[in-house]
Scaffold this active site. Structure first.
Site, PDB file in Angstrom:
ATOM      1  N   CYS A 116      -2.743  -1.391  -9.450  1.00  0.00           N
ATOM      2  CA  CYS A 116      -3.046  -0.062  -8.908  1.00  0.00           C
ATOM      3  C   CYS A 116      -4.082   0.640  -9.777  1.00  0.00           C
ATOM      4  O   CYS A 116      -3.896   0.773 -10.993  1.00  0.00           O
ATOM      5  CB  CYS A 116      -1.779   0.779  -8.833  1.00  0.00           C
ATOM      6  SG  CYS A 116      -2.064   2.427  -8.154  1.00  0.00           S
ATOM      7  N   GLY A 119      -5.067  -5.791   3.309  1.00  0.00           N
ATOM      8  CA  GLY A 119      -4.594  -4.442   3.046  1.00  0.00           C
ATOM      9  C   GLY A 119      -5.097  -3.443   4.058  1.00  0.00           C
ATOM     10  O   GLY A 119      -4.571  -3.323   5.169  1.00  0.00           O
ATOM     11  N   MET A 177       0.858  -1.190   0.000  1.00  0.00           N
ATOM     12  CA  MET A 177       0.000   0.000   0.000  1.00  0.00           C
ATOM     13  C   MET A 177       0.887   1.231   0.000  1.00  0.00           C
ATOM     14  O   MET A 177       1.716   1.413   0.907  1.00  0.00           O
ATOM     15  CB  MET A 177      -0.923   0.006   1.219  1.00  0.00           C
ATOM     16  CG  MET A 177      -1.965  -1.097   1.225  1.00  0.00           C
ATOM     17  SD  MET A 177      -2.946  -1.112   2.757  1.00  0.00           S
ATOM     18  CE  MET A 177      -1.788  -1.929   3.890  1.00  0.00           C
ATOM     19  N   ALA A 178       0.720   2.085  -1.008  1.00  0.00           N
ATOM     20  CA  ALA A 178       1.533   3.295  -1.114  1.00  0.00           C
ATOM     21  C   ALA A 178       1.315   4.188   0.096  1.00  0.00           C
ATOM     22  O   ALA A 178       0.182   4.440   0.511  1.00  0.00           O
ATOM     23  CB  ALA A 178       1.183   4.045  -2.393  1.00  0.00           C
ATOM     24  N   GLY A 193      -8.676  -8.442  -1.280  1.00  0.00           N
ATOM     25  CA  GLY A 193      -9.846  -7.588  -1.403  1.00  0.00           C
ATOM     26  C   GLY A 193     -10.864  -7.811  -0.313  1.00  0.00           C
ATOM     27  O   GLY A 193     -11.450  -8.886  -0.221  1.00  0.00           O
TER      28      GLY A 193
END
Length: 337
Positions: free
Chosen positions: A100, A224, A17-18, A201
């Protein structure tokens, strides 16, 4: 399960995760039960490799193995060179980003935008696999939009190209993070290939993790956003998958200690000026849903000194002891993630 020669301790993974999965956070998640973690997305453009931002993103000094770096780009030659550069600097796994959905990334024909060009996908996969001797993995989405789902085709191309593992997010690029992830496509991909498949997800609880694993027959799950501020979710899920029972919510004293260690590592990694500012989002995630968390977050965001921020966080958790020895979300003690 294995990724190439690396035997992982469990099948509960941290999603890249950025702005989130930097080295301090990845290491913390691994210490709290995650079997595997992937770095933030690093650009393949060699002009950016030496920048401070990219250097941090591919920094895995002292990180628990295997050390995985995710790369993004649209040029096969550039992607291959980027993979070699990162392997030369200690990466043990290279992950290719074709998932992304962010507009800035897709406008550069990177991330999930690549799913529109299957021939280019094949060229990138083949180039990166041929360039390095470490395992290469792929993270992607079910397609560009719901009328153009091509995950099965991409998965077969990946297997033919020598990709070691697939991670599939159960949304299209057009879905972004809206609605609910679907898992039927992940199940179909798992049935179609012989390499490991990871389901990603909306996996937010131990029960959801087991349901997704059973429905898709995937080899692993990747968590995430649910890990933001709750890195202990990995041990909770791993324990539930192993025993069918829940771990109690963590002790306030443990989280107080974890927070202090995380913040010190964060300050050291980013420096004091950037560290105190980038730590705010992590602190906000930690305290959300806790008694008094929102008021504290607003006050904490005004602090611009690391020592003051760390002291404020410590004081906040001292106050949590008034509500019990274990974390209480919304004033009610939690027994499951």
């Amino acid at each position: 399960m294995n990724i190439g020669p690396y035997l992982l301790r469990n099948n509960v993974f941290v999603a890249p995760m950025a702005g989130v999965t930097d080295r301090p956070f990845r290491q913390l998640c691994k210490e709290l039960g995650a079997g595997y973690a992937v770095s933030e997305m690093a650009a393949s453009n060699p002009r950016l490799w030496k920048t401070e931002k990219t250097s941090r993103r591919i920094n895995h000094d002292g990180e628990m193995a295997p050390r995985a770096v995710q790369i993004a780009g649209a040029d096969p030659v550039m992607m291959a060179e980027c993979a070699k550069y990162n392997v030369d600097h200690g990466a043990q796994v290279i992950d290719i980003n074709m998932g992304c959905p962010v507009k800035k990334v897709c406008n550069s024909w990177c991330g999930s935008a690549l799913l529109q060009d299957e021939k280019l996908v094949a060229r990138i996969l083949e180039a990166v696999v041929a360039a390095v001797e470490v395992p290469v993995t792929l993270k992607f989405r079910t397609g560009w939009d719901r009328l153009n789902k091509n995950a099965l085709t991409i998965a077969r191309l990946a297997e033919e190209s020598g990709i070691a593992m697939l991670t599939l997010h159960g949304r299209t690029r057009a879905d972004a993070y809206r609605g609910e992830a679907e898992y039927a496509t992940i199940a179909a991909v798992k049935a179609a290939v012989s390499i490991p498949v990871v389901a990603n997800g909306d996996i937010t609880t131990p029960e959801k993790a087991r349901q997704v694993l059973e429905f898709t027959n995937a080899d692993a799950i990747m968590v995430g956003r649910a890990a933001q501020g709750r890195p202990w979710i990995f041990r909770e899920i791993a324990h539930y998958l192993r025993t069918g029972t829940y771990l109690e919510a963590p002790m306030v004293s443990e989280v107080q200690h974890l927070m202090a260690e995380h913040l010190r590592a964060h300050y050291s990694f980013y420096g004091t000026y950037l560290g105190v500012r980038t730590a705010r989002k992590h602190i906000g995630w930690y305290v959300r849903d806790l008694v008094g968390g929102e008021d504290f977050r607003q006050r904490m965001n005004l602090l611009e000194d690391c020592d003051q921020q760390l002291a404020a966080v410590n004081s906040f958790f001292e106050m949590q002891f008034a509500h019990g020895e274990r974390l209480q979300y919304g004033g009610v003690a939690q027994m499951a993630a």
